[in-house]
Design a protein around this motif. Structure first.
Motif, PDB file in Angstrom:
ATOM      1  N   SER A  35       0.815  -1.225   0.000  1.00 11.72           N
ATOM      2  CA  SER A  35       0.000   0.000   0.000  1.00 11.72           C
ATOM      3  C   SER A  35       0.849   1.277   0.000  1.00 11.72           C
ATOM      4  CB  SER A  35      -0.999   0.006   1.160  1.00 11.72           C
ATOM      5  OG  SER A  35      -0.351   0.311   2.381  1.00 11.72           O
ATOM      6  N   LYS A  37       3.143   3.693  -1.607  1.00 12.43           N
ATOM      7  CA  LYS A  37       3.487   3.769  -3.030  1.00 12.43           C
ATOM      8  C   LYS A  37       4.759   4.584  -3.267  1.00 12.43           C
ATOM      9  CE  LYS A  37      -0.446   1.806  -4.258  1.00 12.43           C
ATOM     10  NZ  LYS A  37      -0.441   0.436  -3.721  1.00 12.43           N
ATOM     11  N   LEU A  75      -1.491   0.983   5.496  1.00  9.47           N
ATOM     12  CA  LEU A  75      -2.934   0.920   5.278  1.00  9.47           C
ATOM     13  C   LEU A  75      -3.460  -0.506   5.466  1.00  9.47           C
ATOM     14  CD1 LEU A  75      -5.389   2.604   4.664  1.00  9.47           C
ATOM     15  CD2 LEU A  75      -4.950   2.300   2.233  1.00  9.47           C
ATOM     16  N   ALA A  95     -14.365   9.783  -2.571  1.00 11.29           N
ATOM     17  CA  ALA A  95     -13.328  10.768  -2.277  1.00 11.29           C
ATOM     18  C   ALA A  95     -12.109  10.655  -3.195  1.00 11.29           C
ATOM     19  CB  ALA A  95     -12.887  10.639  -0.827  1.00 11.29           C
ATOM     20  N   PHE A  96     -11.789   9.444  -3.623  1.00 14.18           N
ATOM     21  CA  PHE A  96     -10.575   9.270  -4.422  1.00 14.18           C
ATOM     22  C   PHE A  96     -10.918   8.923  -5.864  1.00 14.18           C
ATOM     23  CE2 PHE A  96      -9.291   8.507  -0.053  1.00 14.18           C
ATOM     24  CZ  PHE A  96      -8.199   9.356   0.045  1.00 14.18           C
ATOM     25  N   GLN A  97     -10.051   9.299  -6.761  1.00 17.68           N
ATOM     26  CA  GLN A  97     -10.255   8.985  -8.178  1.00 17.68           C
ATOM     27  C   GLN A  97      -9.307   7.862  -8.590  1.00 17.68           C
ATOM     28  OE1 GLN A  97     -10.559  12.613 -10.526  1.00 17.68           O
ATOM     29  NE2 GLN A  97     -12.054  13.470  -9.140  1.00 17.68           N
ATOM     30  N   CYS A  98      -8.080   8.200  -9.001  1.00 17.15           N
ATOM     31  CA  CYS A  98      -7.172   7.101  -9.380  1.00 17.15           C
ATOM     32  C   CYS A  98      -6.777   6.278  -8.168  1.00 17.15           C
ATOM     33  CB  CYS A  98      -5.943   7.629 -10.112  1.00 17.15           C
ATOM     34  SG  CYS A  98      -4.632   8.222  -9.028  1.00 17.15           S
ATOM     35  N   GLY A  99      -6.784   6.903  -6.991  1.00 20.98           N
ATOM     36  CA  GLY A  99      -6.541   6.173  -5.753  1.00 20.98           C
ATOM     37  C   GLY A  99      -5.081   5.994  -5.373  1.00 20.98           C
ATOM     38  N   PHE A 100      -4.178   6.495  -6.175  1.00 19.63           N
ATOM     39  CA  PHE A 100      -2.760   6.257  -5.894  1.00 19.63           C
ATOM     40  C   PHE A 100      -2.308   6.980  -4.617  1.00 19.63           C
ATOM     41  CE2 PHE A 100       1.853   6.267  -6.843  1.00 19.63           C
ATOM     42  CZ  PHE A 100       2.017   4.937  -7.197  1.00 19.63           C
ATOM     43  N   ALA A 102      -4.300   7.477  -2.141  1.00 21.84           N
ATOM     44  CA  ALA A 102      -5.219   7.118  -1.054  1.00 21.84           C
ATOM     45  C   ALA A 102      -4.514   6.490   0.152  1.00 21.84           C
ATOM     46  CB  ALA A 102      -6.327   6.207  -1.578  1.00 21.84           C
ATOM     47  N   PRO A 103      -3.609   5.531  -0.038  1.00 15.26           N
ATOM     48  CA  PRO A 103      -2.993   4.946   1.154  1.00 15.26           C
ATOM     49  C   PRO A 103      -2.350   6.007   2.056  1.00 15.26           C
ATOM     50  CG  PRO A 103      -2.501   3.604  -0.769  1.00 15.26           C
ATOM     51  CD  PRO A 103      -3.162   4.857  -1.275  1.00 15.26           C
ATOM     52  N   VAL A 106      -5.228   8.366   3.552  1.00 16.01           N
ATOM     53  CA  VAL A 106      -6.052   7.699   4.569  1.00 16.01           C
ATOM     54  C   VAL A 106      -5.257   7.596   5.878  1.00 16.01           C
ATOM     55  CG1 VAL A 106      -7.260   5.573   5.217  1.00 16.01           C
ATOM     56  CG2 VAL A 106      -7.427   6.438   2.869  1.00 16.01           C
ATOM     57  N   CYS A 133      -2.272  15.010  -4.280  1.00 22.52           N
ATOM     58  CA  CYS A 133      -3.252  14.291  -5.081  1.00 22.52           C
ATOM     59  C   CYS A 133      -3.441  15.105  -6.345  1.00 22.52           C
ATOM     60  CB  CYS A 133      -4.579  14.171  -4.327  1.00 22.52           C
ATOM     61  SG  CYS A 133      -5.892  13.511  -5.382  1.00 22.52           S
TER      62      CYS A 133
END
Ligand code: FES
Ligand code: FES
Lengths: 167, 804
Positions: A35, A37, A75, A95-100, A102-103, A106, A133
């Motif tokens: 998680s 990145k 995460l 809340a997140f789009q591509c999510g990269f 996110a870890p 969050v 982001c």
């Protein structure tokens, strides 16, 4: 190579590392924890954020040998018993789009809610300001964290999840 | 509608919020994984005299060293102007010259430093003026021999890789008719995408010759196609190549087509049997993928007293960099649409793609429209002021409407631009002057319109497969990419609407070119529309098959059968309801005890059969290159500190006609994210090159992108829905558009607040503060640069040939 032992998501782990090895790489490549990145490897983006003794830090700037005896949460260690109320709030808000990012985000928000259960929008902004982001414009992310606090789901992590070791 | 038009929860959000979502760099390849390090050119332009790999090869742990000699093949999506590794010459700082493949990244890096490349440095062209002069040094002396798509028109023995000319009406008559004519020059520098995930790809060629690539890409099928074309001399065909794309950590056009990915495809062939990973560093992400191209544009516009535009002449010279295999299509798209969303009877557009010795240019959210709309929308404010007309009213009067003739002769799709203008103006209280609290601060308002069409080859297709599981849940396999926009969710909602299965019971798979249905690429904001049509067709086919089997067993008339709440129901027999889960795999039992039916499988396809790229090269008349435009308007309330030049966005509004919002919450996500990305290009992203062509700020310390503290005080999205007749449930694309108007609204607001008209991006606080003190930024900007025109833009001579 040096053997180091630390707590990773509630479990004691021992791993052999070279002195120059960066914690981010050790987590990802030697311990299979994916998680965090790799975004910039120079402390600029926050994609590699982990919690070190509960505080968000950039694992790309830390040498693995430095974490001997410490407690690390990624995460993977947060939502083990199902998503936390904070995570549920992120989901509800798309809340997140591509999510990269996110870890990292969050975790940064989780740490914030643990010490400040009802943050204002500005406090959330400050807490995640080191996490870049490129997709979302942050708005829904901030709203999610504020709402999670407002709903009194103060604990970002359930106590059970913190202790659920040895899986 | 039950599912379309609802702000459904993203079907990928749980995976992303829990860290479960895999990205290409997260996949495990075991202990045999090899790592590549690239040897790069330190020169903007040089002959490669010799490459000595002997020392690198001897480093323990090094498996192979690869150079251009090993793969003397060209590649390129629209123009085959690139070698996999630079061969005889390098054309930009950072270009790949060789690769070291080693057991671990540290060894690869160490050994790469031992590769000794002998260069003979050549003069280079960074400056458009230099690149376009009569006896210019040629970046590609071989240009005339390059393969390219049918709609490019390179000019041999020049640096002009493509020149799109559009001519409509009589431009001179248009200017004669005008009461007022304004002509001026605008400049836009290069920009970087800055997806948080850097490019990464793992390639593996097994010993049977099967090449598989796990790629962080927007374009799996296009990658397969480009790899197959480039590697054909080695006997590879499409059937030998498989591209798998898990989640992508942001694209914005940067992961479209093929850039660095070709390296992994080649390296995998060099070390058959073992997987090899190529992962770009943040620095490489900046200088060796694509950048948004810089442009210098001359606009001449004529208007009548009543505000109607009589003519637009728009000449754009693009700094496309060392390779234009994708970037030239950006130039092409602008050449067809540089009038903006206005009715303009007389048009002359010259959009010229120019090679320079800088990193390759390419697609970036907005695909050229952000770049040209900065100048155009600035210009419109100025000319409106000259004739004493309110700039919003000016735009209302000229706004394009359904059926209007486009610059290339085809006709405009349904749209409600006037509505977007009115709603935006109302939301920012246009016309109401606002006072700042502090004496050194002033508040201004800015306004702009935007439009954009997807730039697609006329036969760009989308396809979908659909199947059921025993519980009545659905799997859809398509090959569009979830790059954050919410594509998977939107596809699920479209299928849900047809099948009455809720989106959370629909899984939409990420692509694998072996298994998933075809998709051209995820670019141009077209997948909601194109792939949405394919998914809808697949769902309709599944519905027909379900109805067919119920009809066969129960004998009800097919017209009476319909789907509701995951059941097949019958109008003629209200008490009949057969749940999908009871028959979609194992069929329906007949009174005789046997079963009819079986697994419900369906497919769907969509290709815009009405398009063509056959317009006349001299005028662009005659073809139908664009499928449709999405239009809208944006406004801003901006506070400017006259001392420091610092700006605060108090409110920004964007209205966009999306046809039908399949998921309004996701549209809002595009508005907020795109607007912030666009505001950053206006306010602080500021790329810099040294006079030797080296990128000086390839990192987030020196190239600032927005943090959570940089949000405007308010972002207000306004969704307008004028259905697109050929869109799924009336939808058309929206992803890129939200970034396009950001820069001109800021420029127009600065002028409104301070009287200062800035004609070059970015509009940094530094620039604003200097100009407010009467110091011309162009006089003090120094040696570094973002735009490849080093002199004063106002003195840039647009060459005479473009007057032809
Ligand atoms: S990867 Fe650690 S801060 Fe970017
Ligand atoms: S969601 Fe893409 S970087 Fe944050």
């Amino acid at each position: 190579m040096k053997k180091i032992t630390f707590t990773l998501n509630g479990e004691s782990r021992t791993v052999a590392v070279a002195p120059h090895e960066v914690l981010l790489d050790v987590l990802r490549d030697k311990l299979g924890v994916k998680s965090p990145k790799v975004g910039c490897e120079r402390g600029d983006c926050g994609a590699c954020t982990i919690l070190l003794d509960g505080k968000p830090v950039r694992s790309c700037l830390i040498l693995a040998v430095e974490v001997e005896g410490q407690e690390i949460t990624t995460l993977e260690g947060v939502g083990r018993d199902g998503p936390t109320p904070l995570q549920e709030s992120f989901i509800r808000h798309n809340a997140f789009q591509c999510g990269f990012c996110a870890p990292g985000i969050v975790l940064a928000a989780t740490a914030l809610l643990e010490k400040n259960p009802k943050p204002t929008a500005h406090e959330v902004q400050e807490a995640i300001s080191g996490n870049l982001c490129r997709c979302t414009g942050y708005e829904a992310i901030i709203e999610s964290a504020v709402e999670a606090g407002r709903q009194g789901t103060a604990r970002a992590r359930k106590p059970a999840a913190r202790k659920s070791a040895n899986r | 509608m039950k599912f379309v038009g609802q702000s459904a929860t993203r079907i990928d959000e749980r995976e992303k919020v829990t860290g479960a979502a895999p990205y290409a760099d997260d996949l495990d390849f075991g202990p045999n994984l090899l790592h590549a390090e690239i040897v790069e050119s330190p020169h903007a332009h040089a002959i490669i005299k010799k490459i000595d790999v002997s020392r690198a090869r001897k480093v323990p742990g090094v498996v192979k060293v690869v150079t251009g000699k090993d793969f003397p093949y060209t590649f390129g999506l629209y123009m085959q102007d690139r070698f996999i590794f630079a061969r005889d010459r390098v054309r930009f700082v950072g270009e790949q010259v060789a690769a070291v493949i080693a057991r671990d990244p540290v060894t690869a890096k160490r050994a790469a430093r031992l590769v000794k490349v002998t260069y003979e440095p050549l003069p280079f062209v960074l400056d458009l003026k230099e690149a376009l002069k009569e006896d210019a040094l040629l970046v590609h002396p071989d240009l005339k021999n390059y393969g390219h798509c049918a709609w490019f028109f390179p000019v041999p023995d020049t640096n002009i890789a493509h020149w799109r000319k559009t001519r409509k009406g009589d431009i001179e008559a248009g200017f004669r008719e005008a009461d007022t004519v304004l002509e001026d020059t605008y400049t836009v520098p290069r920009y970087a995408h800055c997806a948080i995930e850097p490019h990464v790809i793992v390639g593996q060629c097994d010993l049977s010759g099967r090449l598989t690539l796990w790629s962080s890409s927007q374009s799996p099928h296009t990658q397969r196609h480009v790899f197959a074309a480039a590697l054909a001399p080695l006997g590879l065909k499409h059937q030998d190549i498989r591209v798998i794309t898990p989640y992508v950590g942001g694209g914005f056009g940067g992961k479209a087509g093929v850039s660095m990915e070709i390296i992994a495809a080649a390296l995998a062939l060099a070390v058959k049997g073992a997987p090899v990973k190529v992962r770009w560093t943040r620095e490489q992400e900046f200088y060796n993928t694509y950048q948004r191209q810089g442009v210098i544009a001359r606009i001449k516009m004529g208007v009548k007293k009543d505000g109607s535009i009589t003519a637009i002449e728009h000449t754009l010279h693009w700094d496309a960099g060392a390779y234009v295999e994708y970037g030239a299509n950006v130039v092409n798209a602008v050449g067809l649409s540089a009038t903006g969303p206005y009715r303009v009877p007389n048009v002359k557009i010259d959009s010229v793609c120019v090679y320079t010795n800088l990193p390759p240019g390419g697609p970036y959210r907005g695909f050229g429209y952000s770049e040209f709309m900065f100048g155009l929308e600035s210009h419109i404010n100025r000319i409106a002021k000259m004739i004493g007309l309110d700039p919003v009213e000016f735009r209302r009067r000229n706004a394009i409407r359904e059926g209007d003739t486009l610059p290339y002769g085809a006709h405009m799709n349904p749209c409600a631009l006037v509505d977007a203008i009115d709603k935006t103006a109302a939301e920012i209280e246009w016309g109401k002057k606002e006072e700042a609290a502090a004496p050194n601060k002033v508040i201004g308002k800015g306004f702009a319109c935007f439009w954009k069409a997807p730039a697609m080859p006329p036969n760009a297709a989308s396809a979908a497969f659909l199947k059921f599981s025993e519980d009545g849940s659905v799997n859809i396999s398509v090959s569009g990419m979830e790059i954050g926009q919410g594509y998977l969710t939107v596809m699920a909602q479209i299928a849900a609407e047809v099948l009455t299965v809720p989106p959370e019971k629909i899984r939409v798979e990420t692509p694998d070119t072996d298994r998933n249905a075809y998709e051209w690429q995820t670019v141009g904001s077209h997948v909601t529309w194109g792939c949405g049509n394919a998914v809808k067709a697949a769902a309709e086919e599944a519905r027909a098959k379900m109805i067919e089997v119920v009809h066969r067993v129960h004998g009800f008339a097919k017209e009476d059968l319909y789907l509701e709440d995951e059941r097949v129901k019958c109008r003629a027999k209200p008490d009949f309801a057969l749940a999908f889960k009871d028959f979609v795999i194992n069929g329906i039992q007949t009174p005789r005890g046997n079963f009819l039916g079986g697994p419900i499988l369906a497919s769907g396809m969509f290709m815009p059969e009405f398009t063509s790229a056959t317009g006349d090269p001299e005028t662009s008349q005659g073809g139908h290159p664009n499928v449709h435009y999405t239009v809208g308007a944006a406004g801003i309330v901006l506070e400017v500190d006259k001392e420091t030049g610092k700006m605060r966005v108090r409110k920004v509004v964007l209205a966009v006609d999306v046809g039908q919002a399949i998921n309004p919450d996701l549209v809002k996500g595009q508005v907020v994210g795109g607007m912030l990305q666009g505001l950053a290009t206006a306010l602080y992203e500021d790329i810099r090159y040294s006079p030797a062509g080296k990128l000086l700020n390839p990192n987030f310390t020196d190239y600032k992108i927005p943090t959570a503290l940089d949000l405007p005080d308010a972002i207000v999205p306004i969704i307008i829905e004028t259905p697109q007749p050929d869109g799924p449930f009336g939808a058309r694309g929206v992803g890129e558009h939200t970034m396009i108007p950001s820069a001109p609204i800021v420029a127009n607001a600065i002028e409104d607040a301070t009287g200062l008209r800035i004609k070059s991006l970015p509009l940094t606080a530094e620039k604003v503060a200097l100009e407010l003190r009467g110091i011309r930024y162009d006089d003090v900007k120094g040696e570094t640069m973002g735009l490849c025109f080093m002199g004063d833009p106002q003195k840039y001579a647009f060459f005479a040939k473009s007057k032809a």
